[in-house]
Design a protein around this motif. Structure first.
Motif, short mmCIF file in Angstrom:
data_model
loop_
_atom_site.label_atom_id
_atom_site.label_comp_id
_atom_site.label_asym_id
_atom_site.label_seq_id
_atom_site.Cartn_x
_atom_site.Cartn_y
_atom_site.Cartn_z
N VAL A 180 3.28 1.82 1.06
CA VAL A 180 3.43 0.38 1.16
C VAL A 180 2.21 -0.23 1.83
N LEU A 181 1.69 0.47 2.84
CA LEU A 181 0.54 -0.04 3.59
C LEU A 181 -0.79 0.36 2.98
N ARG A 182 -0.77 1.34 2.07
CA ARG A 182 -1.99 1.72 1.38
C ARG A 182 -1.69 1.78 -0.11
N PRO A 183 -1.78 0.64 -0.79
CA PRO A 183 -1.47 0.59 -2.22
C PRO A 183 -2.53 1.25 -3.06
N HIS A 184 -2.17 1.53 -4.29
CA HIS A 184 -3.14 2.01 -5.28
C HIS A 184 -3.42 0.85 -6.23
N LEU A 185 -4.68 0.60 -6.52
CA LEU A 185 -5.05 -0.48 -7.42
C LEU A 185 -5.15 0.05 -8.84
N ALA A 186 -4.22 -0.35 -9.70
CA ALA A 186 -4.18 0.07 -11.10
C ALA A 186 -4.65 -1.07 -12.00
N GLN A 187 -4.65 -0.80 -13.29
CA GLN A 187 -5.10 -1.81 -14.24
C GLN A 187 -4.20 -3.04 -14.22
N VAL A 213 -0.13 -1.05 -6.80
CA VAL A 213 1.11 -0.27 -6.85
C VAL A 213 1.44 0.20 -5.44
N VAL A 214 2.68 -0.01 -5.01
CA VAL A 214 3.12 0.56 -3.74
C VAL A 214 4.26 1.53 -4.02
N ARG A 215 4.31 2.59 -3.23
CA ARG A 215 5.38 3.57 -3.34
C ARG A 215 6.24 3.49 -2.09
#
Length: 367
Positions: free
Chosen positions: A13-20, A24-26
């Motif tokens: 939640v605090l370190r999202p992944h940037l997708a196309q 994205v947060v898990r």
């Protein structure tokens, strides 16, 4: 020692992944144990900030996609208020799967109290925040459903009071009382960190086979296990359903809250178990959830694919939908938009990997 030098990119939640399709947060859900009300709150967060759907993962957690980047503080606050962010320092290491039907039907014991103790022990220890975010704990109530899949450290019950602490899989174990199991798991997690410190990014116990075999009390064991798929339909008064392509829609989440507000289990096979809601199973099916193990939707999975993922060569969900609606009998099949095969299920399955659009169409047409 096998060392992995690639970055640990698992989102939180605090370190999202940037997708196309955006950030994205898990959201970790230890043991998959939550409530319909809490799950519905996540759904409303997804609708307010992102794509609207909740994406279920093979670790019984939830992802929210299509978010703005940087992720708004108000989203983080909403996830925290919903009860899914008890520790900011440890949020990405709360990776715990557990037998989904534990305490509902079958099993040698109810491992839900062990889930709570393990999660609390992880969050209370500052040093364990350094565990890799891919490091996975598995708590099996004795039926063998989660201990047969890949994990790092686990516990498998033999009876209510005894079991095995499992190291790197189900082939190496240490006999232990249930009362001492969590303490031993946490101690082994510390030993893993001490062994890997200064040797690059080692994500898994299976990367250290010699270390695993050298642990005090460890021995080679053979334990029976069953398929990791949770039975669908009515199970001991619960409604057990599969979520097609692991995407729980807002309407489905609202129905879950309506009929199963107190307790919900998110399963590693990307489904939901709703205790006490068996009488509402027809309503869940009418909403698009699956209760039939012979349904093609129960056999089909896919990575998120294009256009959400820039690495995907195809729209995997469109192909998976076409397969499910084709009317042809299907064995377990996973559609991947590239060679990474993200989201592939455990166990035997047919991989449809896209080297190019025309090739995948040919393979899919032959299934």
């Amino acid at each position: 020692m096998a060392c992995v030098t690639r970055a640990d990119r698992c989102p939180g939640v605090l370190r999202p992944h940037l997708a196309q399709d955006g950030a994205v947060v898990r959201v970790r859900i230890p043991g998959g144990q939550t409530t319909g009300t809490a799950l519905s709150r996540l759904s409303r967060i997804a609708q307010e900030f992102g794509s609207g759907d909740l994406q279920l993962t093979s670790r019984a957690s939830v992802q929210i996609r299509g978010l703005p980047y940087p992720v708004p503080t108000s989203l983080i606050d909403a996830v925290r208020e919903a009860g899914f962010l008890p520790s900011e320092t440890h949020e990405r290491v709360r990776n715990i799967v557990a037998s989904p039907l534990t305490g509902i039907s079958g099993g040698a014991t109810d491992v839900r109290p062990l889930v709570v103790r393990l999660d609390a022990g992880l969050c209370a220890d500052p040093r364990l925040a350094r565990l890799p975010s891919r490091f996975l704990f598995a708590l099996d109530d004795g039926r063998g459903d989660v201990s047969g899949a890949p994990f790092d450290l686990g516990y498998r019950a033999v009876d209510h009071d005894h079991g095995w602490v499992l190291v790197g899989g189900d082939a190496l174990g240490i006999p232990v009382s249930a009362a001492d199991a969590i303490e031993l798991l946490l101690d082994l997690a510390h030993k893993f960190l001490a062994t890997t410190w200064g040797h690059g990014e080692v994500w898994h116990v299976r990367d250290l086979p010699a270390w695993a075999r050298s642990l005090r009390g460890v021995r080679t064991i053979e334990l029976p296990y069953v398929t990791g798929d949770t039975p669908l339909g009515v199970v001991a008064g619960a409604a057990s359903v599969h979520v097609p392509l692991a995407l729980l829609t807002p309407a489905q989440a609202e129905m879950v809250e309506t009929f199963a507000d107190v307790r919900v289990v998110v399963t590693p096979s990307r489904g939901l178990v709703l205790p006490g809601a068996a009488q509402h199973l027809p309503s869940f099916v009418a909403a698009g959830l699956i209760d039939d193990p012979d349904s093609p939707w129960s056999a089909i999975s896919a990575c998120v694919g294009g256009p959400s993922c820039e690495k995907s060569l195809i729209n995997t969900r469109a192909y998976a939908t076409a397969l499910a609606q084709s009317g042809s009998p299907l064995r377990r099949t996973h559609v991947s938009g590239c060679e990474r095969r993200c989201g592939a299920p455990n166990g035997e399955h047919l991989d449809l990997v896209a080297p190019g659009r025309s090739n995948l169409l040919t393979v899919a047409g032959e299934v």
